[in-house]
Design a protein around this motif. Structure first.
Motif, mmCIF file in Angstrom:
data_model
loop_
_atom_site.group_PDB
_atom_site.id
_atom_site.type_symbol
_atom_site.label_atom_id
_atom_site.label_comp_id
_atom_site.label_asym_id
_atom_site.label_seq_id
_atom_site.Cartn_x
_atom_site.Cartn_y
_atom_site.Cartn_z
ATOM 1 N N ASP A 62 -27.588 -102.429 1.457
ATOM 2 C CA ASP A 62 -27.476 -101.919 0.179
ATOM 3 C C ASP A 62 -28.040 -103.224 -0.912
ATOM 4 O OD1 ASP A 62 -27.390 -99.863 -1.847
ATOM 5 O OD2 ASP A 62 -25.668 -100.876 -2.385
ATOM 6 N N ALA A 63 -27.400 -104.242 -0.566
ATOM 7 C CA ALA A 63 -27.870 -105.607 -1.278
ATOM 8 C C ALA A 63 -29.374 -105.862 -1.324
ATOM 9 C CB ALA A 63 -26.892 -106.573 -1.067
ATOM 10 N N PHE A 64 -29.774 -105.846 -0.225
ATOM 11 C CA PHE A 64 -31.196 -106.209 0.037
ATOM 12 C C PHE A 64 -32.077 -105.163 -0.585
ATOM 13 C CE2 PHE A 64 -34.997 -106.458 2.536
ATOM 14 C CZ PHE A 64 -35.355 -107.965 2.227
ATOM 15 N N ALA A 65 -31.689 -103.780 -0.488
ATOM 16 C CA ALA A 65 -32.531 -103.113 -0.976
ATOM 17 C C ALA A 65 -32.296 -102.720 -2.660
ATOM 18 C CB ALA A 65 -32.046 -101.494 -0.679
ATOM 19 N N ARG A 66 -31.293 -103.448 -3.045
ATOM 20 C CA ARG A 66 -31.451 -103.325 -4.676
ATOM 21 C C ARG A 66 -32.083 -104.591 -4.950
ATOM 22 N NH1 ARG A 66 -26.944 -100.754 -7.289
ATOM 23 N NH2 ARG A 66 -25.802 -99.310 -6.015
ATOM 24 N N TYR A 67 -31.914 -105.675 -4.256
ATOM 25 C CA TYR A 67 -32.936 -106.923 -4.701
ATOM 26 C C TYR A 67 -34.305 -106.537 -4.476
ATOM 27 C CZ TYR A 67 -35.545 -111.028 -3.173
ATOM 28 O OH TYR A 67 -36.510 -111.951 -3.165
ATOM 29 N N LYS A 68 -34.708 -105.890 -3.421
ATOM 30 C CA LYS A 68 -36.096 -105.292 -3.404
ATOM 31 C C LYS A 68 -36.607 -104.504 -4.739
ATOM 32 C CE LYS A 68 -37.825 -107.558 0.171
ATOM 33 N NZ LYS A 68 -38.811 -108.705 -0.423
ATOM 34 N N ARG A 69 -35.655 -103.469 -5.129
ATOM 35 C CA ARG A 69 -36.085 -102.848 -6.463
ATOM 36 C C ARG A 69 -36.208 -103.883 -7.569
ATOM 37 N NH1 ARG A 69 -32.329 -99.048 -3.915
ATOM 38 N NH2 ARG A 69 -33.738 -97.086 -3.506
ATOM 39 N N MET A 70 -35.314 -104.829 -7.712
ATOM 40 C CA MET A 70 -35.357 -105.771 -8.786
ATOM 41 C C MET A 70 -36.895 -106.698 -8.783
ATOM 42 S SD MET A 70 -31.265 -106.945 -9.087
ATOM 43 C CE MET A 70 -31.671 -107.582 -10.760
ATOM 44 N N GLN A 71 -37.376 -106.594 -7.515
ATOM 45 C CA GLN A 71 -38.643 -107.349 -7.170
ATOM 46 C C GLN A 71 -39.662 -106.458 -7.661
ATOM 47 O OE1 GLN A 71 -39.353 -110.489 -5.246
ATOM 48 N NE2 GLN A 71 -37.676 -111.176 -6.178
ATOM 49 N N GLY A 72 -39.667 -105.422 -8.282
ATOM 50 C CA GLY A 72 -40.629 -104.213 -8.495
ATOM 51 C C GLY A 72 -41.020 -103.505 -7.461
ATOM 52 N N GLU A 73 -40.448 -103.379 -6.165
ATOM 53 C CA GLU A 73 -41.011 -102.813 -5.144
ATOM 54 C C GLU A 73 -40.334 -101.239 -5.098
ATOM 55 O OE1 GLU A 73 -41.068 -104.310 -1.331
ATOM 56 O OE2 GLU A 73 -41.317 -106.669 -2.211
ATOM 57 N N ASP A 74 -41.348 -100.487 -4.753
ATOM 58 C CA ASP A 74 -40.702 -99.026 -4.234
ATOM 59 C C ASP A 74 -39.771 -99.298 -2.787
ATOM 60 O OD1 ASP A 74 -41.799 -97.275 -6.111
ATOM 61 O OD2 ASP A 74 -43.784 -97.557 -5.216
ATOM 62 N N VAL A 75 -38.414 -98.593 -3.050
ATOM 63 C CA VAL A 75 -37.840 -98.860 -1.777
ATOM 64 C C VAL A 75 -37.524 -97.585 -1.330
ATOM 65 C CG1 VAL A 75 -35.473 -99.932 -1.003
ATOM 66 C CG2 VAL A 75 -36.884 -101.024 -2.794
ATOM 67 N N LEU A 76 -37.368 -97.578 0.040
ATOM 68 C CA LEU A 76 -36.787 -96.275 0.876
ATOM 69 C C LEU A 76 -35.710 -96.728 1.611
ATOM 70 C CD1 LEU A 76 -36.971 -93.573 2.247
ATOM 71 C CD2 LEU A 76 -38.366 -94.596 4.102
ATOM 72 N N HIS A 77 -34.393 -96.255 1.215
ATOM 73 C CA HIS A 77 -32.994 -96.668 1.638
ATOM 74 C C HIS A 77 -32.280 -95.309 1.804
ATOM 75 C CE1 HIS A 77 -28.990 -98.981 0.852
ATOM 76 N NE2 HIS A 77 -29.496 -99.051 2.085
ATOM 77 N N PRO A 78 -32.444 -94.797 3.118
ATOM 78 C CA PRO A 78 -31.921 -93.437 3.157
ATOM 79 C C PRO A 78 -30.754 -93.811 4.154
ATOM 80 C CG PRO A 78 -33.534 -93.876 4.831
ATOM 81 C CD PRO A 78 -33.451 -95.101 4.064
ATOM 82 N N MET A 79 -29.911 -92.499 4.477
ATOM 83 C CA MET A 79 -28.779 -92.440 5.269
ATOM 84 C C MET A 79 -28.834 -91.080 5.835
ATOM 85 S SD MET A 79 -26.107 -93.492 6.578
ATOM 86 C CE MET A 79 -26.202 -95.518 6.084
ATOM 87 N N GLY A 80 -28.170 -90.998 7.140
ATOM 88 C CA GLY A 80 -27.949 -89.879 7.837
ATOM 89 C C GLY A 80 -26.674 -90.089 8.634
ATOM 90 N N TRP A 81 -26.651 -89.310 9.739
ATOM 91 C CA TRP A 81 -25.576 -89.075 10.656
ATOM 92 C C TRP A 81 -25.758 -88.898 11.985
ATOM 93 C CZ3 TRP A 81 -21.637 -90.545 7.250
ATOM 94 C CH2 TRP A 81 -22.012 -90.344 6.027
ATOM 95 N N ASP A 82 -25.449 -89.872 12.844
ATOM 96 C CA ASP A 82 -25.542 -89.816 14.194
ATOM 97 C C ASP A 82 -24.303 -88.813 14.780
ATOM 98 O OD1 ASP A 82 -26.318 -90.243 16.916
ATOM 99 O OD2 ASP A 82 -25.330 -92.225 16.899
ATOM 100 N N SER A 83 -24.460 -87.433 14.700
ATOM 101 C CA SER A 83 -23.371 -86.609 14.634
ATOM 102 C C SER A 83 -23.027 -85.848 16.037
ATOM 103 C CB SER A 83 -23.632 -85.599 13.552
ATOM 104 O OG SER A 83 -24.862 -84.822 13.587
ATOM 105 N N PHE A 84 -24.033 -85.983 16.992
ATOM 106 C CA PHE A 84 -23.617 -85.417 18.427
ATOM 107 C C PHE A 84 -22.829 -86.545 19.328
ATOM 108 C CE2 PHE A 84 -27.216 -82.139 18.602
ATOM 109 C CZ PHE A 84 -26.402 -81.047 18.656
#
Length: 878
Positions: A62-84
């Motif tokens: 999350d820290a790295f993704a937020r930093y990249k946003r502040m660098q002006g980049e479009d950021v893909l930072h998703p989440m999901g569940w390994d649920s089986f």
């Protein structure tokens, strides 16, 4: 003063900004974004609640993704569940519920905890692997792999966990005791018909491509190389008494003349055949063989094998250090040149005969220990004198039946599991047609309602098992094995790119644009299984023209464990610190900050109450500093001190940018704390410049924003901004980090020199400190010395007229000659003087003395003579 009295209320602040981010869709990645920065943490198994390992992983990403946003980049930072997975079945049984209800309740709890931590995910891209809309594509990929020849069904001896009642992959059998990775039950062997992905078809590429993964830790690449275990060597047939030719594989064919015995794996067909007639061999196989033992052991068979290089008959043993699934299950043993063979030969009194010696050395004493290096052949007949490599090549050509071969430790990926909670394998078994793939239009094959039973619950559901053959229409039986959960996690990162795509597992065009994952973060325990399988699947789908990329993850960080009192946190040990409790007491920002500043991501760190409190105090200090500035801003100009503070703020911004870019973080957070302390000193020493204080506070807020996002959003608004700090520009700075570091080094070394002079000269109360920068000619000579590559530096310097006019030049030239290997680039003389002038106040504050900085031309000859570039001369008066 308590937080609530001063206004810092973490609970209220964090709730407010989490709601604001959600309302404004701050973390949503638009589908039309181009060349996004893809930042991803390994998605969690739905175990019920977050633990500190999760919090550390997701705070890093999350820290790295937020930093990249502040660098002006479009950021893909998703989440999901390994649920089986089987643990959900076990948990459901303990709680008298079913796996789906248990899993969905876990997801709800864990999602709420992630939100409470302030993790900035694009929840519109959430994937849940137990959702039929996800595992439908597991089944589709299974079918595609089958069509590509990457799926096999074959009888195989498999690892069986009697407690979990399921098959385990080799990677899921842990330790010397061979325990199940989930429940620590000893694993047994069974023969079953199984489905396999033929990952071995990609063994060479999986190994060779590791060299290109420069953004991966060397340790992970080494683990994958070892697991794949590629070895180049030769297969050679030995004539074994009563059994004809038996092939062995060796990487050291050059040592064949030193083979003094032949060894068979205890579970090889020949060994079992011998055991039927030989009670000693049978007893050894059944009672004594221990492949994981500390010492090799074995039993003589009474048979001999013929060494094809010498024609000599050598004894045949059944030995437990020979493995049936490595090489051919038989080997030639050369005790003089293999440590394991040497230990066995010493124990069984088998001859040890050297056939290789060092190229420039004596014949080694191989009776004491094996000589395992390449060298020159001896005692090898016509091959004597050849080096090992040439001998191997010649022997491959000369020995009857010998051939070059490459073998691998890697085995095909067994994906069959005998359990309910997993992706149903899309196959129907027909007595007439054999295994038949389920048609695409019938996907997904959905799991039926859970039936609690021992063994595989799917076999108990008749309406699921009873099916019609898609080819001939006759009654048939549906496959009741489900897929290994590592199938789910081997491609989930592709589904995030287009989670609602209905025509394929992912949108190829967008995946080609957004892949590979730029930064991946997860535990080192996944170095072999998950990461290797993901690489295989990525290469396979690329070969099916679904993807242009052949590697899934460009950069990888494997975060270290969180310890408590030196031990890994574990429920069984009762030493778990609850993230929820920390959030409730101190706030999520405190937990995040402590985790990030305690150690670099790849290192273990010890969780301490003192560390948590210290992090909280820092945020409290920052909050108070901003509130004080806003309520009562300073009105002065700060003089030269302001220039020093401005330059330190530049250093903070520069070192923070490097720290975040390299994902080390600790330097950035340490320097942010230093600036806050510096502002306190600045305010005590003089009336500060308000613009400088504002810039310093805003820079600290921005640098901390990726790690402590809630409080920094609050302070950003306090400082008068209307936008989100997560969308603000990363702080700018003048100069470059290398120059800024030189300036700081000059200041710190000069201050230390002053301290040493005061101490050594026993100056109790310094009244004046004079600092003289080296004259320009010394800087020119120093730079010449750094660039000069000849032998006579003194002659080169004194041969130039510009230096000969200075009396000190000969001695200085000699000093440079002596130190030339360690000379470093220094600041120009004018800049050196400016830097020290800005920092005079630090020495004045420390010693309560007047401080003067002189340029080289302003100082007297005696002081100038002592000054050197980067090391000014110092005079102290009482």
């Amino acid at each position: 003063m308590a937080d609530s009295e001063r206004g810092y209320d973490p609970s209220a602040i964090e709730t407010r900004w989490q709601r604001a981010w959600e309302d404004e869709d701050v973390f949503r990645t638009p589908d039309d974004a181009e060349d996004v920065s893809y930042v991803l943490g390994m998605f969690p198994y739905t175990s019920g609640s977050l633990h500190m390992g999760h919090v550390r992983n997701y705070t890093i990403t999350d820290a790295f993704a937020r930093y990249k946003r502040m660098q002006g980049e479009d950021v893909l930072h998703p989440m999901g569940w390994d649920s089986f997975g089987l643990p959900a079945e076990n948990a459901a049984e303990e709680r008298d519920t079913n796996p789906r209800e248990w899993t969905l309740s876990c997801i709800e709890t864990m999602r709420e905890q992630m939100d409470a931590m302030g993790f900035g995910y694009d929840w519109d891209r959430e994937v849940v692997t137990c959702d039929p809309e996800y595992y439908r594509w597991n089944q589709w990929l299974f079918k595609q792999f089958h069509e590509e020849g990457l799926v096999e069904r074959k009888a195989s001896e498999v690892n069986w966990c009697p407690s979990c009642e399921t098959v385990l992959a080799d990677e899921q059998v842990e330790g010397d005791e061979e325990l199940c990775w989930r429940c620590d039950t000893p694993v047994t062997q069974r023969n079953l018909d199984q489905w396999f992905f033929t990952i071995t078809d990609y063994a060479d590429e999986l190994v060779d491509a590791l060299d290109d993964l420069e953004g991966w830790p060397d340790s992970v690449r080494a683990m994958q190389r070892d697991w794949i275990g590629r070895q180049h060597g030769a297969v050679v047939p030995f004539e074994v008494e009563g059994y004809g030719e038996v092939e062995i594989f060796t990487t050291r064919l050059d040592t064949i003349h030193g083979a003094t015995f032949f060894a068979l794996a205890p579970d090889s067909d020949i060994a079992r055949d011998i055991a039927e007639e030989d009670e000693a061999v049978a007893h050894f196989i059944d009672e004594e063989a221990d492949p994981d033992g500390d010492e090799p052991n074995g039993v003589a068979t009474g048979l001999t094998a013929t060494n094809p290089a010498t024609g000599e008959e050598i004894p045949v043993f059944v030995a437990d250090f020979v493995l049936s699934d490595v090489g051919t299950g038989a080997l030639m043993a050369v005790p003089a040149h293999d440590e394991r063979d040497h230990a066995f030969a010493t124990k069984k009194d088998v001859p040890i005969e050297p056939v290789v010696k060092p190229e420039d050395g004596e014949v080694p004493d191989v009776q004491e220990e094996a000589y395992t290096e390449d060298g020159v052949l001896i005692n090898s007949g016509e091959y004597d004198g050849l080096d090992s490599a040439e001998a191997r090549s010649r022997l491959e050509e000369d020995l009857p039946g010998a051939r070059h071969d490459t073998q691998y430790q890697l085995r095909d990926w067994g994906v069959s599991r005998q359990r309910y909670w997993g992706t149903p394998i899309p196959v129907i078994h027909c007595e007439e047609c054999g295994p038949v793939l389920v048609p695409d239009e019938d996907l997904p094959v959905e799991l039926p309602e859970f039936v609690q039973t021992t063994g595989n619950p799917l076999e108990e559901v008749e309406e699921f098992v009873e099916a019609e053959c898609p080819d001939c229409g006759r009654p048939a039986r549906r496959e009741t094995d489900t897929m290994d959960t590592f199938v789910d996690s081997s491609w989930y990162f592709l589904r995030y790119i287009s989670p609602d795509f209905e025509d394929a597992p992912f949108d190829t065009e967008r995946a080609n644009d957004w892949m590979p994952v730029d930064q991946y973060v997860g535990g080192i325990e996944h170095a072999v299984m998950h990461l290797l399988y993901s690489r295989f699947v990525t290469k396979a789908v690329a070969d099916m023209d679904l993807l242009d990329h052949r590697e899934p993850f460009e950069r990888l960080v494997t975060q270290g464990m969180v310890l408590l009192e030196g031990e890994k946190m574990s429920k069984s040990k009762g030493n778990v610190v609850s993230p929820q409790n920390i959030v409730e007491e101190y706030g999520a920002d405190t937990a995040r900050l402590f985790i990030m500043q305690a150690a670099r991501p790849e290192r273990e760190f010890n969780w301490t109450d003192e560390g948590v409190k210290s992090s909280h105090q820092f945020l409290d200090h920052l909050y108070d500093a901003v509130e004080t500035f806003v309520a009562d801003p300073p009105t002065g100009d700060g003089g030269a001190v302001t220039e020093y503070v401005d330059r330190e703020v530049d250093y903070l911004a520069a070192v923070a940018e490097q720290s975040y870019e390299e994902m080390t973080f600790t330097a950035a957070l340490r320097e942010a704390q230093e600036i806050l302390s510096l502002l306190d000193r600045y305010g005590r020493y003089t009336d500060p410049d308000p613009g400088t204080v504002r810039r310093a506070l805003e820079t600290v807020v921005k640098v901390l924003a990726p790690v402590a996002p809630h409080v920094t959003e609050e302070l950003w608004r306090e400082l008068g901004h209307d936008d989100f700090v997560v969308e603000a520009e990363w702080p700018a700075f003048e100069g470059d980090l290398e120059t800024l570091e030189r300036e700081r080094t000059l200041i710190e070394e000069t201050r230390e020199d002053v301290r040493q002079i005061v101490e050594v000269a026993d100056i109790g109360d310094p009244a004046e400190v004079v600092i003289a920068v080296a004259p320009e000619w010394k800087h020119e000579a120093h730079e010449l010395a750094r660039e000069f590559d000849g032998d006579n530096l003194v002659g080169e310097i004194m041969g130039r007229e510009q230096f000969r006019e200075y009396d000190g030049a000969p001695d200085y030239a000699k000093d440079l000659q002596a130190e030339r290997q360690s000379l470093k680039e220094q600041l120009p003389p004018e800049q050196e003087a400016d830097v020290l002038s800005r920092a005079r106040w630090l020495i004045a504050e420390e010693f309560d003395a007047d401080v003067t900085v002189l340029r080289g031309e302003e100082a007297n000859g005696e002081l100038t003579g002592k000054a050197e570039p980067g090391r000014p001369a110092i005079r102290i008066e009482e």
